[in-house]
Enzyme design. Structure first.
Site, PDB file in Angstrom:
ATOM      1  N   SER A  76       4.245  -6.084  -5.969  1.00 41.23           N
ATOM      2  CA  SER A  76       4.266  -5.269  -4.758  1.00 41.23           C
ATOM      3  C   SER A  76       4.935  -6.006  -3.605  1.00 41.23           C
ATOM      4  O   SER A  76       4.832  -7.229  -3.486  1.00 41.23           O
ATOM      5  CB  SER A  76       2.829  -4.909  -4.355  1.00 41.23           C
ATOM      6  OG  SER A  76       2.786  -4.310  -3.077  1.00 41.23           O
ATOM      7  N   TYR A 101       9.237  -1.201  -0.542  1.00 38.86           N
ATOM      8  CA  TYR A 101       9.098  -0.156   0.474  1.00 38.86           C
ATOM      9  C   TYR A 101      10.309  -0.255   1.397  1.00 38.86           C
ATOM     10  O   TYR A 101      10.719  -1.350   1.773  1.00 38.86           O
ATOM     11  CB  TYR A 101       7.823  -0.345   1.300  1.00 38.86           C
ATOM     12  CG  TYR A 101       6.549  -0.060   0.553  1.00 38.86           C
ATOM     13  CD1 TYR A 101       6.273   1.212   0.050  1.00 38.86           C
ATOM     14  CD2 TYR A 101       5.593  -1.053   0.374  1.00 38.86           C
ATOM     15  CE1 TYR A 101       5.099   1.475  -0.624  1.00 38.86           C
ATOM     16  CE2 TYR A 101       4.400  -0.797  -0.305  1.00 38.86           C
ATOM     17  CZ  TYR A 101       4.161   0.465  -0.797  1.00 38.86           C
ATOM     18  OH  TYR A 101       2.996   0.718  -1.467  1.00 38.86           O
ATOM     19  N   THR A 118       9.426   2.620  -4.033  1.00 35.44           N
ATOM     20  CA  THR A 118       8.325   3.566  -3.841  1.00 35.44           C
ATOM     21  C   THR A 118       8.667   4.512  -2.700  1.00 35.44           C
ATOM     22  O   THR A 118       8.948   4.072  -1.586  1.00 35.44           O
ATOM     23  CB  THR A 118       7.012   2.824  -3.538  1.00 35.44           C
ATOM     24  OG1 THR A 118       6.627   2.063  -4.684  1.00 35.44           O
ATOM     25  CG2 THR A 118       5.890   3.800  -3.210  1.00 35.44           C
ATOM     26  N   LYS A 146       9.890   5.475  -7.720  1.00 38.13           N
ATOM     27  CA  LYS A 146       8.460   5.666  -8.002  1.00 38.13           C
ATOM     28  C   LYS A 146       7.844   6.609  -6.963  1.00 38.13           C
ATOM     29  O   LYS A 146       7.987   6.384  -5.757  1.00 38.13           O
ATOM     30  CB  LYS A 146       7.733   4.322  -7.978  1.00 38.13           C
ATOM     31  CG  LYS A 146       6.251   4.396  -8.321  1.00 38.13           C
ATOM     32  CD  LYS A 146       5.649   2.996  -8.350  1.00 38.13           C
ATOM     33  CE  LYS A 146       4.191   3.015  -8.762  1.00 38.13           C
ATOM     34  NZ  LYS A 146       3.319   3.612  -7.724  1.00 38.13           N
ATOM     35  N   HIS A 202       0.740   7.924  -6.438  1.00 41.31           N
ATOM     36  CA  HIS A 202       0.237   6.701  -5.796  1.00 41.31           C
ATOM     37  C   HIS A 202      -1.233   6.452  -6.159  1.00 41.31           C
ATOM     38  O   HIS A 202      -2.028   5.974  -5.351  1.00 41.31           O
ATOM     39  CB  HIS A 202       0.392   6.779  -4.276  1.00 41.31           C
ATOM     40  CG  HIS A 202       0.766   5.478  -3.633  1.00 41.31           C
ATOM     41  ND1 HIS A 202       2.062   5.121  -3.353  1.00 41.31           N
ATOM     42  CD2 HIS A 202       0.016   4.423  -3.218  1.00 41.31           C
ATOM     43  CE1 HIS A 202       2.089   3.920  -2.790  1.00 41.31           C
ATOM     44  NE2 HIS A 202       0.855   3.473  -2.704  1.00 41.31           N
TER      45      HIS A 202
END
Length: 392
Positions: free
Chosen positions: A111, A134, A160, A260, A284
């Site tokens: 992440s 992100y 994402t 995603k 999510h």
């Protein structure tokens, strides 16, 4: 007489271990979902509602669970999903997960909001390493993150897209994880919770430092705690991101790009048009917009539109090797797990995570045998009894 839990056997067992070991606010952050958690429950329930079609008297002695995904040979069609702050759930949790996943033979996706940096995580093990991105308002920081991932040996970039704004999770509000409450209340909550969980406090709280978000630390000034970094990240995620931004990402990244957060056939088609090498059917983990469909109910509808044009993955609600089989049967090239791997690592360490992955492979292999299939490419809707179920 109930069976004693002498050893964890299922994801549910590891969840109980994690709940016992983690301070309450951290467990709730990991375990919870948005609002009333309707979608969180629906993700799991809809997998349970799918029935397998048992077949007999077929030679299933030469089974294989192996697949190839984005150029990597995998032990089974599975990847570990990105989970923010997982380095607070276990000591240097992201690096530990990378080590175990690589040794077992499945990808680990790091992440953006991880405690361990991409450099530390990459150095901790081998095997396919993915990086979840992100889109930040600061495009310079974003470009630098992508460059760092590339330099660290990341093979797949996972963008994402279902978090233009951060969803509200009632559990985090109640325990002040997402802010709120006065400073004294938050301090008292933390001290009491640490005292009630001395194993975590010594191993992770004290031994797992530094507790910064390693990927974004170079771009944040004045932050000292994970909460400070999370607040910065939540304010820095760009809500204006659109399909047009994918061209900018492509200019920074030449490797496989996975989108995603796809939950509709229309968006799946748009992702293919935009050149996505893969998409993840995802809500999510039920942590964003509550009340939406489960991922497994949307998977076949999306697969109908994009199958053969891009690699298709799914996450949300996967709790067993049988769930992985069901996902593949409905069109996925692989499934992804988030909470389950963190439950295992938090509750039982690296050995627990390795044992969980072996158990998932075992469940997948046995279920293949009892539905009469020898290899993953032969798994299709025929292993299910009846049509896919619509979410409700």
């Amino acid at each position: 007489m109930p069976t004693l839990n002498l050893a964890p056997a299922s994801v549910a067992d590891y969840r109980r271990l994690a709940e016992a070991r983690l301070p309450r606010f951290l467990f709730d952050y990991l375990d919870g979902g948005a609002y009333a958690e309707v979608t969180l429950a629906r993700n799991v329930r809809d997998f349970e509602r799918l029935e397998l079609h048992q077949r007999i008297l077929r030679d299933v002695s030469a089974r294989s669970t192996a697949v190839t995904l984005f150029g990597s040979e995998l032990t089974l069609p599975l990847a570990l999903s990105p989970v923010g702050l997982s380095g607070m759930m276990a000591r240097r949790g992201e690096a530990a997960a990378r080590k175990v996943a690589g040794a077992f033979g499945v990808p680990y996706c790091l992440s953006t909001l991880s405690v361990c940096s991409v450099e530390e995580t990459a150095a901790a093990g081998s095997g396919p390493l993915w990086f979840q991105l992100y889109m930040l308002r600061d495009r310079g920081a974003c470009a630098d993150l992508i460059g760092r991932a590339k330099a660290a040996g990341v093979s797949v970039l996972v963008l994402t897209v279902d978090l233009p704004v951060v969803g509200t999770r009632y559990r985090d509000v109640r325990n002040t994880m997402s802010g709120g409450g006065n400073a004294w209340a938050r301090l008292r909550r933390g001290l009491i919770s640490y005292a009630l969980h001395p194993g975590w406090a010594l191993d992770v709280g004290l031994g797992g430092k530094p507790h910064v978000l390693g990927n974004i630390a170079p771009y944040v000034k004045g932050a000292a705690t994970p909460a400070d970094f999370s607040a910065w990240a939540n304010a820095s995620i760009d809500p204006s991101i659109s399909w047009a931004d994918l061209a900018w990402i492509r200019a920074q990244w030449s490797g496989p790009l996975v989108i995603k957060g796809i939950l509709s056939p229309e968006d799946g088609v748009e992702a293919v048009k935009a050149g996505a090498d893969g998409i993840v059917v995802s809500n999510h983990g039920g942590r964003q917009l509550d009340g939406v469909a489960s991922t497994i109910s949307m998977l076949p509808r999306i697969a109908e539109k994009v199958s053969g044009q891009t690699r298709l993955l799914v996450d949300g609600g996967v709790r067993s090797g049988q769930d992985i089989l069901k996902a593949v049967a409905l069109g996925a090239d692989a499934a992804m797990i988030g909470r389950p791997w963190v439950y295992a690592l938090a509750g039982a360490g690296e050995a627990g995570l390795l044992n969980q992955l072996k158990a998932l492979q075992g469940e997948f292999s046995v279920s293949m045998a009892l539905t009469g299939t020898l290899c993953v490419k032969d798994v299709n809707a025929s292993v299910l009894f009846g049509p896919p179920l619509a979410s409700n």
